[in-house]
Design an enzyme around this catalytic site. Structure first.
Site, PDB file in Angstrom:
ATOM      1  N   ASP A  72      -3.336  10.242  -1.528  1.00 51.83           N
ATOM      2  CA  ASP A  72      -2.037   9.593  -1.743  1.00 51.83           C
ATOM      3  C   ASP A  72      -1.656   8.603  -0.655  1.00 51.83           C
ATOM      4  O   ASP A  72      -0.474   8.407  -0.354  1.00 51.83           O
ATOM      5  CB  ASP A  72      -0.923  10.653  -1.899  1.00 51.83           C
ATOM      6  CG  ASP A  72      -1.230  11.624  -3.024  1.00 51.83           C
ATOM      7  OD1 ASP A  72      -1.842  11.199  -4.011  1.00 51.83           O
ATOM      8  OD2 ASP A  72      -0.856  12.805  -2.915  1.00 51.83           O
ATOM      9  N   GLU A  73      -2.644   7.963  -0.080  1.00 51.36           N
ATOM     10  CA  GLU A  73      -2.382   6.998   1.006  1.00 51.36           C
ATOM     11  C   GLU A  73      -1.844   5.679   0.468  1.00 51.36           C
ATOM     12  O   GLU A  73      -1.400   4.814   1.245  1.00 51.36           O
ATOM     13  CB  GLU A  73      -3.678   6.725   1.797  1.00 51.36           C
ATOM     14  CG  GLU A  73      -4.267   7.936   2.525  1.00 51.36           C
ATOM     15  CD  GLU A  73      -5.243   8.733   1.657  1.00 51.36           C
ATOM     16  OE1 GLU A  73      -5.303   8.474   0.437  1.00 51.36           O
ATOM     17  OE2 GLU A  73      -5.927   9.607   2.203  1.00 51.36           O
ATOM     18  N   LYS A  95      -3.827   4.086  -2.182  1.00 51.58           N
ATOM     19  CA  LYS A  95      -5.065   3.392  -2.579  1.00 51.58           C
ATOM     20  C   LYS A  95      -4.866   2.540  -3.822  1.00 51.58           C
ATOM     21  O   LYS A  95      -5.381   1.423  -3.907  1.00 51.58           O
ATOM     22  CB  LYS A  95      -6.181   4.424  -2.840  1.00 51.58           C
ATOM     23  CG  LYS A  95      -6.514   5.280  -1.634  1.00 51.58           C
ATOM     24  CD  LYS A  95      -7.488   6.386  -1.987  1.00 51.58           C
ATOM     25  CE  LYS A  95      -6.960   7.475  -2.893  1.00 51.58           C
ATOM     26  NZ  LYS A  95      -5.886   8.298  -2.316  1.00 51.58           N
ATOM     27  N   GLY A 152      -4.013  10.418  -8.715  1.00 50.56           N
ATOM     28  CA  GLY A 152      -2.846   9.747  -9.298  1.00 50.56           C
ATOM     29  C   GLY A 152      -2.616   8.507  -8.467  1.00 50.56           C
ATOM     30  O   GLY A 152      -2.169   8.609  -7.321  1.00 50.56           O
ATOM     31  N   HIS A 153      -2.996   7.362  -8.990  1.00 54.90           N
ATOM     32  CA  HIS A 153      -2.928   6.108  -8.233  1.00 54.90           C
ATOM     33  C   HIS A 153      -1.811   5.239  -8.805  1.00 54.90           C
ATOM     34  O   HIS A 153      -1.863   4.830  -9.960  1.00 54.90           O
ATOM     35  CB  HIS A 153      -4.279   5.375  -8.289  1.00 54.90           C
ATOM     36  CG  HIS A 153      -5.375   6.128  -7.591  1.00 54.90           C
ATOM     37  ND1 HIS A 153      -6.666   5.679  -7.514  1.00 54.90           N
ATOM     38  CD2 HIS A 153      -5.354   7.310  -6.918  1.00 54.90           C
ATOM     39  CE1 HIS A 153      -7.382   6.550  -6.826  1.00 54.90           C
ATOM     40  NE2 HIS A 153      -6.617   7.553  -6.463  1.00 54.90           N
ATOM     41  N   GLN A 189      -8.703  10.742  -3.871  1.00 57.68           N
ATOM     42  CA  GLN A 189      -8.406  11.749  -2.834  1.00 57.68           C
ATOM     43  C   GLN A 189      -8.529  11.094  -1.451  1.00 57.68           C
ATOM     44  O   GLN A 189      -8.323   9.903  -1.336  1.00 57.68           O
ATOM     45  CB  GLN A 189      -9.335  12.970  -2.954  1.00 57.68           C
ATOM     46  CG  GLN A 189      -9.107  13.831  -4.185  1.00 57.68           C
ATOM     47  CD  GLN A 189      -9.706  13.271  -5.447  1.00 57.68           C
ATOM     48  OE1 GLN A 189     -10.902  13.049  -5.513  1.00 57.68           O
ATOM     49  NE2 GLN A 189      -8.903  13.050  -6.471  1.00 57.68           N
ATOM     50  N   THR A 216       1.044  15.820 -10.102  1.00 59.49           N
ATOM     51  CA  THR A 216       1.639  17.119 -10.410  1.00 59.49           C
ATOM     52  C   THR A 216       3.145  17.176 -10.146  1.00 59.49           C
ATOM     53  O   THR A 216       3.792  18.152 -10.516  1.00 59.49           O
ATOM     54  CB  THR A 216       0.973  18.221  -9.546  1.00 59.49           C
ATOM     55  OG1 THR A 216       1.140  17.836  -8.168  1.00 59.49           O
ATOM     56  CG2 THR A 216      -0.508  18.360  -9.861  1.00 59.49           C
TER      57      THR A 216
HETATM   58  P1  GDP Z   1      -2.865   6.913  -4.046  1.00 59.88           P
HETATM   59  O1  GDP Z   1      -3.202   8.193  -4.731  1.00 59.88           O
HETATM   60  O2  GDP Z   1      -3.578   6.762  -2.745  1.00 59.88           O
HETATM   61  O3  GDP Z   1      -3.042   5.705  -4.921  1.00 59.88           O
HETATM   62  O4  GDP Z   1      -1.317   6.990  -3.690  1.00 59.88           O
HETATM   63  P2  GDP Z   1      -0.127   7.524  -4.669  1.00 59.88           P
HETATM   64  O5  GDP Z   1       0.087   6.541  -5.730  1.00 59.88           O
HETATM   65  O6  GDP Z   1      -0.398   8.921  -5.076  1.00 59.88           O
HETATM   66  O7  GDP Z   1       1.069   7.604  -3.635  1.00 59.88           O
HETATM   67  C1  GDP Z   1       1.502   6.499  -2.924  1.00 59.88           C
HETATM   68  C2  GDP Z   1       2.977   6.266  -3.232  1.00 59.88           C
HETATM   69  O8  GDP Z   1       3.523   5.384  -2.269  1.00 59.88           O
HETATM   70  C3  GDP Z   1       3.223   5.576  -4.565  1.00 59.88           C
HETATM   71  O9  GDP Z   1       4.443   6.015  -5.075  1.00 59.88           O
HETATM   72  C4  GDP Z   1       3.291   4.110  -4.210  1.00 59.88           C
HETATM   73  O10 GDP Z   1       4.058   3.350  -5.131  1.00 59.88           O
HETATM   74  C5  GDP Z   1       3.956   4.182  -2.877  1.00 59.88           C
HETATM   75  N1  GDP Z   1       3.586   3.121  -1.906  1.00 59.88           N
HETATM   76  C6  GDP Z   1       2.374   2.554  -1.701  1.00 59.88           C
HETATM   77  N2  GDP Z   1       2.419   1.720  -0.637  1.00 59.88           N
HETATM   78  C7  GDP Z   1       3.682   1.774  -0.171  1.00 59.88           C
HETATM   79  C8  GDP Z   1       4.351   1.159   0.939  1.00 59.88           C
HETATM   80  O11 GDP Z   1       3.769   0.413   1.728  1.00 59.88           O
HETATM   81  N3  GDP Z   1       5.664   1.479   1.125  1.00 59.88           N
HETATM   82  C9  GDP Z   1       6.336   2.323   0.305  1.00 59.88           C
HETATM   83  N4  GDP Z   1       7.606   2.582   0.559  1.00 59.88           N
HETATM   84  N5  GDP Z   1       5.737   2.921  -0.755  1.00 59.88           N
HETATM   85  C10 GDP Z   1       4.432   2.657  -0.970  1.00 59.88           C
HETATM   86  P1  IMO Z   2      -5.357  10.783  -5.029  1.00 58.41           P
HETATM   87  O1  IMO Z   2      -6.588  10.066  -5.534  1.00 58.41           O
HETATM   88  C1  IMO Z   2      -3.708  14.253  -2.997  1.00 58.41           C
HETATM   89  C2  IMO Z   2      -5.739  18.068  -3.597  1.00 58.41           C
HETATM   90  C3  IMO Z   2      -5.017  19.127  -4.376  1.00 58.41           C
HETATM   91  C4  IMO Z   2      -5.606  20.375  -3.736  1.00 58.41           C
HETATM   92  C5  IMO Z   2      -7.046  19.984  -3.482  1.00 58.41           C
HETATM   93  C6  IMO Z   2      -8.018  20.423  -4.556  1.00 58.41           C
HETATM   94  O2  IMO Z   2      -4.142  10.534  -5.830  1.00 58.41           O
HETATM   95  O3  IMO Z   2      -5.176  10.533  -3.571  1.00 58.41           O
HETATM   96  P2  IMO Z   2      -8.504  19.686  -7.056  1.00 58.41           P
HETATM   97  O4  IMO Z   2      -7.588  19.453  -8.199  1.00 58.41           O
HETATM   98  O5  IMO Z   2      -9.301  18.492  -6.665  1.00 58.41           O
HETATM   99  O6  IMO Z   2      -9.350  20.908  -7.230  1.00 58.41           O
HETATM  100  O7  IMO Z   2      -7.523  20.028  -5.826  1.00 58.41           O
HETATM  101  O8  IMO Z   2      -7.054  18.561  -3.399  1.00 58.41           O
HETATM  102  N1  IMO Z   2      -5.875  16.772  -4.305  1.00 58.41           N
HETATM  103  C7  IMO Z   2      -5.183  15.686  -3.987  1.00 58.41           C
HETATM  104  N2  IMO Z   2      -4.196  15.494  -3.082  1.00 58.41           N
HETATM  105  N3  IMO Z   2      -4.154  13.216  -3.724  1.00 58.41           N
HETATM  106  C8  IMO Z   2      -5.147  13.371  -4.621  1.00 58.41           C
HETATM  107  O9  IMO Z   2      -5.708  12.346  -5.272  1.00 58.41           O
HETATM  108  C9  IMO Z   2      -5.685  14.665  -4.824  1.00 58.41           C
HETATM  109  N4  IMO Z   2      -6.639  15.180  -5.626  1.00 58.41           N
HETATM  110  C10 IMO Z   2      -6.754  16.476  -5.292  1.00 58.41           C
HETATM  111  O10 IMO Z   2      -3.632  19.046  -4.205  1.00 58.41           O
HETATM  112  O11 IMO Z   2      -4.998  20.587  -2.484  1.00 58.41           O
HETATM  113 MG    MG Z   3      -2.237   9.870  -5.518  1.00 57.84          MG
END
Ligand code: GDP
Ligand code: IMO
Ligand code: MG
Length: 420
Positions: A12-13, A15, A39-40, A221, A298
């Site tokens: 969830d960085e 990406k 979840g991107h 991840q 989730t």
């Molecule tokens: P991913 O799984 O690495 O693609 O990241 P997620 O989508 O799960 O979580 C990142 C969250 O941060 C999302 O809700 C994005 O819309 C949000 N986001 C991404 N970059 C930034 C940023 O620079 N600032 C803020 N405030 N939100 C961001």
């Molecule tokens: P993105 O691509 C954050 C975590 C789960 C759990 C562990 C194992 O959005 O960054 P799994 O379902 O793979 O067996 O779960 O890994 N996890 C993530 N945490 N972002 C994700 O994906 C994740 N995918 C799995 O919460 O701790």
């Molecule tokens: Mg994510």
């Protein structure tokens, strides 16, 4: 030539946003591992979209998006996602390709994931319950069904064999939920999957590379969730690091050029497992609230804490990171004081290395403190306008991890990114 974008923390960085931002520079965007546990999030025409299976380049017309053989694919999730994407005028039958080697997640994988977590009780991994672990177990156990098998007559008998094997395991778990409804939508989704482009992924990509096309590999991840190098056993079941690009897509290590590592300006983790810098106090709550830190897959609240430079430096090392992208820097705008973790204190001894079996150790983070910048940075476009305290914070992290921070993301929208 292949460049990589992957996560350096626990997922969830940001990406998805970063892949979407860089996608115009590439011809092919390829997911190389993971599955619908990902979840991107990205914004298309101001609308929020969360992608679980489809690469984050899909909203750019005329780009090839491919799901590589290292991915585990849930046909049901894919079908739903294709419908959403089609609503934006994207023709998935033209822009989306799936490797024959992609392993299929079947309904009993999801049931097994749930049963296994229930049995673990307090010690559960905190899985997303999408069937990831059981699907990868069937891959390494050499039982899996792959996308290429869908076109084969033996598919249904292989499915039944697998289903029976899983049923015995589920019986052992005393799992009694009825999964016939899941099966119904699964078979419906398989029909849809058969209409998509299922290709020999490794020839497909390598032929394009030979033609001079540029590939962007999208990780799911994060490095600390890597099956081998993460905080085992609290990890996912695939190689999330740059090495996974080669096995997940079938490209040679010689093809890998830039590895862009994405890190938040702070740290989050969803699910169980060690998190040395976690803040279980009002500051953690403030990070969660300001950063809207709730899981994209989730909906679970994400655990929040200060940036962990020990883990970050380790992630840069094992990935061979060439450039770092720091996201969500804007979330820190209103914090008066900030901290970064520069070492771990384990039983009174300081270490700058990520220890084996972090989960069995009591780790106290050694912190260095910084003054916040107390300024809204979300509209800044030029690095010269960054507040001095923010530059000090970034420069410190930069020199500590030994990899250059080249981009700072200051908001969720595509154009909210500053090149340093
Ligand atoms: P991913 O799984 O690495 O693609 O990241 P997620 O989508 O799960 O979580 C990142 C969250 O941060 C999302 O809700 C994005 O819309 C949000 N986001 C991404 N970059 C930034 C940023 O620079 N600032 C803020 N405030 N939100 C961001
Ligand atoms: P993105 O691509 C954050 C975590 C789960 C759990 C562990 C194992 O959005 O960054 P799994 O379902 O793979 O067996 O779960 O890994 N996890 C993530 N945490 N972002 C994700 O994906 C994740 N995918 C799995 O919460 O701790
Ligand atoms: Mg994510």
């Amino acid at each position: 030539m292949v460049d990589v974008i992957l996560g350096l923390q626990w997922g969830d960085e940001g990406k998805g946003k970063i892949v979407d931002y860089f996608a115009p520079n590439y011809d092919i965007i390829a997911r190389f591992q993971g599955g619908p546990n990902a979840g991107h999030t990205l914004y298309v025409e101001g609308q929020k979209m969360v992608l679980h299976q489809i690469p984050s380049g899909i909203f750019h017309q005329n780009k090839i998006n491919i799901i590589g053989g290292g991915v585990v694919l849930d046909p049901v999730t894919l079908k739903k996602e294709c419908d959403k994407v089609a609503a934006f005028g994207i023709d998935v039958k033209k822009n989306l390709f799936i490797s024959e080697r992609t392993n299929i997640i079947v309904p009993t994988h999801r049931a097994l994931d749930k049963a296994s977590e229930l049995q673990k009780g307090e010690g559960k991994i905190g899985s997303t319950l999408k069937g990831i672990g059981p699907a990868y177990m069937d891959k390494t156990g050499r039982n899996a069904i792959r996308a290429g098998d869908l076109l084969d007559k033996s598919f249904i008998s292989n499915y039944i064999k697998l289903r029976l094997k899983h049923q015995k395991l589920l019986d052992n778990f005393n799992f009694i939920e009825d999964i016939s409804l899941w099966e119904e939508e699964f078979f419906e989704a398989l029909e849809f999957l058969r209409t998509l482009n299922i290709v020999n992924g490794e020839y497909f990509i390598n032929n394009k590379i030979a033609e001079g096309k540029k590939v962007l590999a999208e990780g799911a991840q994060g490095s600390m969730l890597d099956i081998d190098f993460g905080t085992f056993p609290f990890v996912t079941s695939s190689n999330t690091i740059s090495a996974g690009v080669c096995t997940g897509l079938g490209v040679s290590p010689k093809q890998i050029n830039d590895v862009l590592g994405v890190t938040k300006a702070y740290c989050t983790r969803v699910g169980s497992g060690p998190f040395p810098t976690e803040l279980e106090d009002a500051t953690g709550e403030e990070l969660r609230k300001t950063g809207n830190e709730f899981g994209a897959t989730t909906g679970r609240p994400r655990r929040c804490g200060w940036i962990d430079l020990v883990a970050l430096k380790y992630a840069c090392m094992i990935n061979g990171v060439t450039k770092v992208v720091m996201t969500k820097a804007d979330v820190l705008d209103a914090f008066e004081n900030l901290a970064v973790c520069t070492a771990y204190n384990v039983n009174g001894k300081e270490t700058s290395e990520v220890p084996f079996q972090m989960n069995k150790l009591a780790i106290d983070p050694v912190l260095s403190f910084f003054k916040g910048w107390n300024k809204n940075t979300s509209a800044i476009k030029d690095a010269a306008e960054l507040p001095t305290n923010m530059s000090t914070y970034i420069n410190y992290i930069n020199s500590f991890i030994g990899a250059p921070i080249k981009y700072v993301s200051n908001g969720p929208e595509r154009e909210q990114i500053i090149q340093l």
